[in-house]
Design a protein around this motif. Structure first.
Motif, short mmCIF file in Angstrom:
data_model
loop_
_atom_site.label_atom_id
_atom_site.label_comp_id
_atom_site.label_asym_id
_atom_site.label_seq_id
_atom_site.Cartn_x
_atom_site.Cartn_y
_atom_site.Cartn_z
N PRO A 8 -9.42 -15.25 -6.37
CA PRO A 8 -9.10 -14.16 -7.31
C PRO A 8 -10.07 -13.00 -7.30
CG PRO A 8 -10.01 -16.05 -8.48
CD PRO A 8 -9.84 -16.47 -7.04
N THR A 9 -11.26 -13.18 -6.68
CA THR A 9 -12.25 -12.10 -6.64
C THR A 9 -11.65 -10.86 -5.97
OG1 THR A 9 -14.00 -13.73 -6.43
CG2 THR A 9 -14.57 -11.47 -5.89
N GLN A 10 -11.75 -9.71 -6.64
CA GLN A 10 -11.28 -8.41 -6.15
C GLN A 10 -9.76 -8.33 -5.97
OE1 GLN A 10 -13.41 -6.32 -3.15
NE2 GLN A 10 -15.35 -7.31 -3.57
N LEU A 11 -9.03 -9.30 -6.47
CA LEU A 11 -7.57 -9.27 -6.37
C LEU A 11 -6.98 -8.59 -7.61
CD1 LEU A 11 -4.92 -10.16 -4.98
CD2 LEU A 11 -5.06 -12.26 -6.32
N ASP A 12 -6.13 -7.59 -7.38
CA ASP A 12 -5.44 -6.92 -8.48
C ASP A 12 -4.57 -7.93 -9.21
OD1 ASP A 12 -3.88 -5.40 -10.16
OD2 ASP A 12 -3.30 -3.93 -8.65
N PRO A 13 -4.80 -8.16 -10.51
CA PRO A 13 -4.01 -9.17 -11.25
C PRO A 13 -2.51 -8.94 -11.15
CG PRO A 13 -5.88 -8.44 -12.56
CD PRO A 13 -5.82 -7.53 -11.37
N ALA A 14 -2.10 -7.68 -10.99
CA ALA A 14 -0.67 -7.39 -10.90
C ALA A 14 -0.04 -7.94 -9.63
CB ALA A 14 -0.44 -5.87 -10.97
N LEU A 15 -0.87 -8.18 -8.61
CA LEU A 15 -0.34 -8.70 -7.34
C LEU A 15 -0.26 -10.21 -7.31
CD1 LEU A 15 -2.13 -6.39 -4.74
CD2 LEU A 15 0.26 -6.32 -5.44
N ARG A 16 -0.93 -10.85 -8.22
CA ARG A 16 -0.97 -12.33 -8.18
C ARG A 16 0.42 -12.96 -8.28
NH1 ARG A 16 -5.52 -16.25 -10.80
NH2 ARG A 16 -4.52 -18.23 -10.26
N PRO A 17 1.30 -12.50 -9.20
CA PRO A 17 2.64 -13.11 -9.24
C PRO A 17 3.40 -12.98 -7.92
CG PRO A 17 2.22 -11.83 -11.23
CD PRO A 17 1.11 -11.51 -10.27
N ALA A 48 -6.44 -13.46 -0.45
CA ALA A 48 -7.47 -12.70 -1.15
C ALA A 48 -7.04 -11.24 -1.23
CB ALA A 48 -8.82 -12.83 -0.45
N GLY A 49 -7.84 -10.45 -1.95
CA GLY A 49 -7.56 -9.04 -2.09
C GLY A 49 -8.82 -8.21 -2.04
N LEU A 50 -8.65 -6.88 -2.01
CA LEU A 50 -9.76 -5.94 -2.03
C LEU A 50 -9.61 -5.00 -3.23
CD1 LEU A 50 -10.29 -4.70 1.64
CD2 LEU A 50 -11.72 -6.27 0.35
N MET A 51 -10.74 -4.55 -3.75
CA MET A 51 -10.72 -3.55 -4.80
C MET A 51 -10.54 -2.17 -4.17
SD MET A 51 -13.82 -4.93 -7.24
CE MET A 51 -13.60 -3.58 -8.39
N HIS A 52 -10.06 -1.20 -4.95
CA HIS A 52 -9.93 0.17 -4.47
C HIS A 52 -11.28 0.70 -4.00
CE1 HIS A 52 -5.79 1.46 -5.28
NE2 HIS A 52 -5.80 0.62 -6.29
N GLY A 53 -11.30 1.32 -2.83
CA GLY A 53 -12.53 1.91 -2.32
C GLY A 53 -13.40 0.96 -1.55
N CYS A 54 -13.11 -0.34 -1.56
CA CYS A 54 -13.94 -1.33 -0.85
C CYS A 54 -13.62 -1.28 0.64
CB CYS A 54 -13.69 -2.72 -1.40
SG CYS A 54 -14.75 -3.99 -0.68
N PRO A 73 -7.13 -19.23 8.59
CA PRO A 73 -6.61 -17.86 8.59
C PRO A 73 -6.65 -17.25 7.20
CG PRO A 73 -4.83 -19.45 8.81
CD PRO A 73 -6.10 -20.22 8.94
N VAL A 74 -6.76 -15.92 7.16
CA VAL A 74 -6.90 -15.20 5.89
C VAL A 74 -5.86 -14.10 5.81
CG1 VAL A 74 -8.42 -13.77 4.47
CG2 VAL A 74 -9.38 -15.66 5.82
N LEU A 75 -5.17 -14.02 4.67
CA LEU A 75 -4.26 -12.91 4.37
C LEU A 75 -4.91 -12.08 3.27
CD1 LEU A 75 -1.66 -11.32 4.55
CD2 LEU A 75 -0.57 -12.99 3.03
N LEU A 76 -5.29 -10.85 3.61
CA LEU A 76 -6.02 -9.98 2.69
C LEU A 76 -5.10 -8.84 2.25
CD1 LEU A 76 -8.90 -9.65 1.51
CD2 LEU A 76 -9.38 -8.11 3.41
N VAL A 77 -4.83 -8.79 0.95
CA VAL A 77 -3.96 -7.76 0.38
C VAL A 77 -4.80 -6.54 0.02
CG1 VAL A 77 -2.32 -7.22 -1.46
CG2 VAL A 77 -2.41 -9.53 -0.50
N CYS A 78 -4.50 -5.41 0.64
CA CYS A 78 -5.29 -4.20 0.46
C CYS A 78 -4.53 -3.21 -0.43
CB CYS A 78 -5.60 -3.55 1.80
SG CYS A 78 -6.41 -4.68 2.96
N PRO A 79 -5.16 -2.66 -1.46
CA PRO A 79 -4.47 -1.75 -2.37
C PRO A 79 -4.23 -0.37 -1.78
CG PRO A 79 -6.78 -1.93 -2.99
CD PRO A 79 -6.56 -2.92 -1.87
N GLU A 80 -4.98 0.00 -0.74
CA GLU A 80 -4.86 1.33 -0.16
C GLU A 80 -4.13 1.28 1.17
OE1 GLU A 80 -8.72 3.72 -1.03
OE2 GLU A 80 -9.30 1.61 -0.95
N SER A 81 -3.50 2.38 1.54
CA SER A 81 -2.74 2.44 2.79
C SER A 81 -3.67 2.25 3.99
CB SER A 81 -2.02 3.78 2.90
OG SER A 81 -1.08 3.92 1.86
#
Length: 329
Positions: A8-17, A48-54, A73-81
């Motif tokens: 959950p670290t750096q993961l946007d809570p809105a993306l968790r569902p 996992a996820g990243l915070m904006h600007g990271c 393997p890792v699936l990393l969800v990125c908030p930025e394009s």
């Protein structure tokens, strides 16, 4: 049943569902990472996820993927394009998924991650690598991505007075190897930063050469990729420690830099996309570490080269000190 470990670290809570729904559709049991739980079985994929600007992987994720569950393997969800909707790194092990994060797209990438894991598992059965306990105590690795600059830092888990490696991420990427430990992290590179900053502003190679001469004997080789990712500064000395560059856009594709005399040898080179530079302390006398082998592996990119170095060091149960730098497109 296959499992997915959610960090959950750096993961946007809105993306968790969305991740949870995608895992359900992919027939994955999802569990949340709890550092103090202990004794958790190896997952089939890490979410996992990243915070904006990271622009770098979270330290907790690196430890989880490379130390606690190496090879997962890792699936990393990125908030930025991203440069494209899906970016695959480390030969497919690390997947970066950009917006809009549709559930269907997540399901697809989970399937890709599981397929990658099956292929790697078959490869490991053939290669017969060292036990995990050995792998975890030989070398450690951390990856860093800032804009078009990427680096992998590889060092012994336990330094015992041998060769020392440093990576500084201020004012560009600066990698340096030295015969002996510096006493504390970044001690050697921090002393060079003023000279590198002046060089970035004035491009005065003679002034830089004089500044580097003041540090003669304290380090063996250095590679610097400036903040814009436009120029390489490569410096080595007569110790003949590995300093290699591979580039699919150059002739020859692989360059090996060696000083002609006892003084530091300095080269300034315009950076090209997909340039890969290796700087290392003396590597083991093994065919896997020959210049020809390293060049062949580097043809697949910096991630492939860093993975090869770590894998072979663990196979031989021999610690190494190295940094792999890459100028990304």
């Amino acid at each position: 049943m296959n499992t997915a470990l959610l960090l959950p670290t750096q993961l946007d809570p809105a993306l968790r569902p969305r991740l949870e729904r995608a895992a359900e559709l992919a027939r994955l049991v999802i569990r949340t990472w709890e550092p103090r739980a202990g004794g958790q079985s190896r997952p089939d994929v890490i979410l996992a996820g990243l915070m904006h600007g990271c622009r770098t992987l979270p330290d907790e994720l690196v430890r989880l993927a490379d130390e606690t569950y190496p090879g997962t393997p890792v699936l990393l969800v990125c908030p930025e394009s991203l440069v494209q909707p899906v970016v695959m790194l480390q030969g497919g092990r690390l997947c970066l998924l950009g917006p809009p994060h549709a559930v269907e797209a997540i399901v697809t990438q989970l399937g890709v991650a599981l397929s990658w894991r099956e292929r790697e598992a078959e490869t490991r059965r053939i290669a017969l690598p060292p036990p995990e306990a050995v792998a975890e105590r030989v070398v450690r690795r951390s990856d860093h991505l800032h804009g078009n600059r990427w680096a992998a830092f590889i060092a012994p888990v336990e330094e015992a007075g041998g060769p020392h490696v440093e990576l500084d991420l201020d004012h560009g990427f600066t990698a340096l190897v030295a015969p002996m430990p510096s006493g504390h992290q970044r001690a050697l590179t921090s002393g060079l930063l003023p000279a590198l900053e002046a060089w970035a502003d004035q491009s005065d190679a003679d002034q830089l050469t004089r500044a580097l001469a003041g540090h003669a004997g304290t380090w063996a080789a250095m590679a610097h990729l400036d903040e814009t990712g436009q120029r390489w500064l490569l410096v080595d000395d007569a110790r003949r420690w590995p300093l290699l560059m591979y580039s699919p856009h150059r002739l020859p594709a692989c360059w090996r830099f060696l000083a002609a005399d006892a003084d530091h040898h300095l080269q300034v080179i315009e950076a090209e996309a997909e340039d890969v530079v290796l700087i290392a302390a003396p590597l083991p006398d093994d065919p896997a570490f020959s210049a020809a082998t390293l060049a062949a592996v580097a043809a697949d990119g910096g991630q492939a080269l860093a993975t090869h170095l770590v894998t072979q060091a663990r196979r031989l149960e021999t610690a190494i000190a190295a940094v792999v730098l890459e100028r990304r497109p």
